[in-house]
Design a protein around this motif. Sequence first.
Motif, mmCIF file in Angstrom:
data_model
loop_
_atom_site.group_PDB
_atom_site.id
_atom_site.type_symbol
_atom_site.label_atom_id
_atom_site.label_comp_id
_atom_site.label_asym_id
_atom_site.label_seq_id
_atom_site.Cartn_x
_atom_site.Cartn_y
_atom_site.Cartn_z
ATOM 1 N N LEU A 38 0.833 -1.203 0.000
ATOM 2 C CA LEU A 38 0.000 0.000 0.000
ATOM 3 C C LEU A 38 0.867 1.251 0.000
ATOM 4 N N LEU A 39 0.580 2.163 -0.923
ATOM 5 C CA LEU A 39 1.257 3.456 -0.962
ATOM 6 C C LEU A 39 0.199 4.541 -0.903
ATOM 7 N N GLY A 40 0.274 5.382 0.118
ATOM 8 C CA GLY A 40 -0.717 6.436 0.288
ATOM 9 C C GLY A 40 -0.071 7.805 0.292
ATOM 10 N N PHE A 41 -0.746 8.742 -0.365
ATOM 11 C CA PHE A 41 -0.286 10.135 -0.430
ATOM 12 C C PHE A 41 -1.154 11.016 0.461
ATOM 13 N N SER A 42 -0.532 11.788 1.350
ATOM 14 C CA SER A 42 -1.228 12.766 2.177
ATOM 15 C C SER A 42 -2.371 12.090 2.949
ATOM 16 N N LEU A 43 -3.616 12.509 2.761
ATOM 17 C CA LEU A 43 -4.737 11.863 3.430
ATOM 18 C C LEU A 43 -4.795 10.376 3.085
ATOM 19 N N GLY A 44 -4.401 10.025 1.875
ATOM 20 C CA GLY A 44 -4.359 8.622 1.471
ATOM 21 C C GLY A 44 -3.370 7.808 2.285
ATOM 22 N N GLY A 45 -2.325 8.462 2.787
ATOM 23 C CA GLY A 45 -1.373 7.779 3.655
ATOM 24 C C GLY A 45 -2.003 7.409 4.983
ATOM 25 N N ALA A 72 -4.245 4.481 4.265
ATOM 26 C CA ALA A 72 -3.440 3.269 4.119
ATOM 27 C C ALA A 72 -2.992 2.740 5.477
ATOM 28 N N THR A 73 -2.633 3.643 6.385
ATOM 29 C CA THR A 73 -2.238 3.239 7.733
ATOM 30 C C THR A 73 -3.423 2.634 8.478
ATOM 31 N N HIS A 74 -4.565 3.284 8.392
ATOM 32 C CA HIS A 74 -5.774 2.778 9.049
ATOM 33 C C HIS A 74 -6.106 1.374 8.534
ATOM 34 N N TYR A 75 -6.020 1.194 7.230
ATOM 35 C CA TYR A 75 -6.300 -0.127 6.648
ATOM 36 C C TYR A 75 -5.297 -1.166 7.164
ATOM 37 N N SER A 76 -4.028 -0.786 7.221
ATOM 38 C CA SER A 76 -2.973 -1.714 7.646
ATOM 39 C C SER A 76 -3.193 -2.185 9.080
ATOM 40 N N LEU A 77 -3.756 -1.317 9.917
ATOM 41 C CA LEU A 77 -4.029 -1.697 11.307
ATOM 42 C C LEU A 77 -5.325 -2.497 11.428
ATOM 43 N N LYS A 78 -6.260 -2.241 10.548
ATOM 44 C CA LYS A 78 -7.541 -2.951 10.583
ATOM 45 C C LYS A 78 -7.425 -4.340 9.952
ATOM 46 N N TYR A 79 -6.578 -4.450 8.928
ATOM 47 C CA TYR A 79 -6.385 -5.722 8.213
ATOM 48 C C TYR A 79 -4.888 -6.045 8.103
ATOM 49 N N PRO A 80 -4.191 -6.209 9.213
ATOM 50 C CA PRO A 80 -2.733 -6.387 9.151
ATOM 51 C C PRO A 80 -2.304 -7.624 8.368
ATOM 52 N N GLN A 81 -3.147 -8.638 8.336
ATOM 53 C CA GLN A 81 -2.808 -9.866 7.624
ATOM 54 C C GLN A 81 -2.836 -9.688 6.106
ATOM 55 N N LYS A 82 -3.367 -8.546 5.635
ATOM 56 C CA LYS A 82 -3.526 -8.313 4.203
ATOM 57 C C LYS A 82 -2.445 -7.404 3.621
ATOM 58 N N VAL A 83 -1.534 -6.888 4.481
ATOM 59 C CA VAL A 83 -0.576 -5.878 4.024
ATOM 60 C C VAL A 83 0.856 -6.402 4.121
ATOM 61 N N LYS A 84 1.586 -6.322 3.009
ATOM 62 C CA LYS A 84 2.988 -6.744 2.967
ATOM 63 C C LYS A 84 3.944 -5.600 3.297
ATOM 64 N N ARG A 85 3.609 -4.418 2.735
ATOM 65 C CA ARG A 85 4.467 -3.243 2.929
ATOM 66 C C ARG A 85 3.580 -1.997 2.928
ATOM 67 N N LYS A 99 4.122 -1.215 15.802
ATOM 68 C CA LYS A 99 4.032 -2.617 16.221
ATOM 69 C C LYS A 99 3.897 -3.563 15.021
ATOM 70 N N LEU A 100 3.590 -3.015 13.851
ATOM 71 C CA LEU A 100 3.453 -3.852 12.667
ATOM 72 C C LEU A 100 4.821 -4.345 12.206
ATOM 73 N N ASP A 101 4.910 -5.618 11.925
ATOM 74 C CA ASP A 101 6.186 -6.200 11.506
ATOM 75 C C ASP A 101 6.229 -6.295 9.983
ATOM 76 N N ILE A 102 6.194 -5.134 9.335
ATOM 77 C CA ILE A 102 6.282 -5.057 7.877
ATOM 78 C C ILE A 102 7.199 -3.890 7.518
#
Length: 231
Positions: free
Chosen positions: A60-67, A70-83, A169-172
């Motif tokens: 996931l690459l997020g710009f500004s608000l998109g970042g 992307a962070t919110h998604y990574s915390l909500k679905y950590p099993q779905k995010v590689k980087r 805390k995310l290990d990615i």
Amino acid sequence: MKEKIYLIPGLMTDSRLWSRLKPHLEDEYELIHFQLPPCENFDEIAELLDKKIGNDKVNLLGFSLGGYVATHYSLKYPQKVKRLFLVSSTPSSTEDKDIPRRQKKLQEAKENEFSPLSLEKAKDLLEIKEDEELIHIVANMFNDLGRETFIPQLSSTLKRVDLFDDLIKLDIPISFYYSSEDRLLNHTAINEILKKEHKMRVVSRKGESHNIPLEFSKELSFEIQRWMKSE
């Protein structure tokens, strides 16, 4: 098969944000644009993004608000995010000093006092001020998205909470890339990130550009390629 990178734009930007970045990356990666919906609830946005992602485990690459999204998604679905890569963005709440100005703009827009972005104002948002095509891209994105997008997106920025302590805390592999003099960036949050111990890669470029994907796409592509090689 090319590895996928999901690209999430920011406030009042769309797929045109990536128009100068794509030529540097699309031969090597599959670039997938996710347009931010006219929505102010980050859980709902994350659910829409998850529907688009499906069963993939993604970058996931997020710009500004998109970042922040992307962070919110990574915390909500950590099993779905590689980087995770944040451009001109922090995983933080909106600074107190910026809230009254945003509330004023939001109220004006709700009262039908929404002002289009002039070319002069678009130029003022850029570091490279002599690029006429670039000025038109920034203005056209804002004006084409219009009031119906502006109100919920700006409203969402007032509902941000700080996500940094959970993020580390995310290990990615996580990267930040931003301009040292970016007027639209939360530098208080950046300074806090720099003070704390973590494994994230935090890189700044000297300058004031917020719209790095458009203005400094080649330099950004080098950082993205480095990020994509990290494990």
